[in-house]
Design an enzyme around this catalytic site. Structure first.
Site, PDB file in Angstrom:
ATOM      1  N   GLY A   1       0.817  -1.212   0.000  1.00 45.11           N
ATOM      2  CA  GLY A   1       0.000   0.000   0.000  1.00 45.11           C
ATOM      3  C   GLY A   1       0.847   1.256   0.000  1.00 45.11           C
ATOM      4  N   TYR A   2       1.867   1.259   0.818  1.00 42.83           N
ATOM      5  CA  TYR A   2       2.806   2.381   0.885  1.00 42.83           C
ATOM      6  C   TYR A   2       3.517   2.573  -0.452  1.00 42.83           C
ATOM      7  CZ  TYR A   2       6.865   4.977   2.833  1.00 42.83           C
ATOM      8  OH  TYR A   2       7.846   5.897   3.117  1.00 42.83           O
ATOM      9  N   ASN A   3       3.903   1.451  -1.077  1.00 43.83           N
ATOM     10  CA  ASN A   3       4.599   1.540  -2.354  1.00 43.83           C
ATOM     11  C   ASN A   3       3.706   2.081  -3.462  1.00 43.83           C
ATOM     12  OD1 ASN A   3       6.841   0.480  -1.127  1.00 43.83           O
ATOM     13  ND2 ASN A   3       6.724  -1.525  -2.089  1.00 43.83           N
TER      14      ASN A   3
ATOM     15  N   LYS B   1       4.296   5.822  -2.873  1.00 40.50           N
ATOM     16  CA  LYS B   1       5.665   6.258  -3.155  1.00 40.50           C
ATOM     17  C   LYS B   1       6.067   5.961  -4.594  1.00 40.50           C
ATOM     18  CE  LYS B   1       7.080   8.086   0.755  1.00 40.50           C
ATOM     19  NZ  LYS B   1       7.355   9.553   0.838  1.00 40.50           N
TER      20      LYS B   1
END
Length: 257
Positions: free
Chosen positions: A160-162, A165
């Site tokens: 999810g973070y990727n 980012k």
């Protein structure tokens, strides 16, 4: 005595509150040491604490603070307006605001996924969107995004973070090409695990998770704040004008080439 390399320039650093990890405030301090006037912003009111600390620690530093949610377009318009009202220009933007909700992908909820995208991607999109016209007008600018090495190495629990980012990384290359002829550079610094207050808290809460995140780093440790900040501040210098469109990993070797 030589003139500081960023003397007369104005820098905006997001995610630079006192208690939010420390990368943003370390970058802001480094830019002030190089002579820039620095506006620090954070969703928390501790941005003022960072501004006060820099002003007290760096001789002659000019600082200001802003508090607000930078995933909100109107808040960002106000932030950029504050820099222009106070100093009349904006030369440097460091998109550091973020913070991951790190968990297995199916443990996310729609709300945590939206929050992750808002924190890490929309903050960078809106700040860049409102800063760029002033850089184009001046025919000069330095934009540095703080990305993530996990986009490249597929670190556990970071999907999810990727997603957020990775969007920042992709925006970097597109903007770099589009605005190169205005002497505006756009780059991303992509750290691995960093020795922040948040990382130390994760170590105390779940040592096995923290150990797993550092296990992919050949250097065998997280990065220190100044190791990340030194790359970011270097990319803000006039002499870095031929470096653009790059995602530069500061990662102890966790990905190579």
């Amino acid at each position: 005595m030589s003139r500081p390399v960023l003397a007369g320039q104005v820098a905006l650093v997001t995610g630079a509150g006192w208690g939010d990890g420390g990368i943003g405030r370390t970058i802001a301090h480094g830019l002030a040491e190089l002579g820039a006037k620095v506006l620090v912003s954070d969703v928390a009111p501790t941005a003022q604490q960072t501004a006060d600390w820099i002003a007290a620690d760096v001789a002659g530093a000019e600082t200001a603070a802003h508090c607000g949610d930078l995933s909100d377009e109107d808040v960002v318009a106000s932030l950029v307006g504050q820099a222009l009202d106070k100093w009349g220009r904006l030369d440097i933007l460091v998109n550091n605001a973020g913070g991951g909700i790190i968990r297995p992908f199916l443990d996310h909820t729609p709300d945590t996924l939206r929050e992750t995208i808002d924190r890490n991607l929309w903050t960078a999109v809106w700040c860049t969107y409102y800063a760029l016209p002033h850089m184009v007008s001046a025919r000069y600018g330095r934009i540095v995004n703080i990305g993530a090495d996990s986009v490249r190495n597929g670190l556990w629990d970071h999907a999810g973070y990727n997603a957020a980012k990775g969007g920042v990384h992709g925006m970097t290359t597109g903007l770099a090409r589009e605005f190169a002829d205005s002497d505006i550079t756009v780059n991303t610094v992509a750290p691995c695990a960093v020795n922040t207050e948040r990382m130390r808290g994760r170590q105390a809460y779940d040592g096995s998770m923290a150990e797993k995140f550092t296990s992919v780093i050949p250097k065998g440790r997280p990065a220190e704040l100044k190791e990340i900040a030194s790359m970011a501040t270097h990319l803000c210098k006039p002499e870095s004008g031929f470096v653009t469109g790059q995602v530069i990993s500061v990662n102890g070797g966790s990905t190579m080439l």
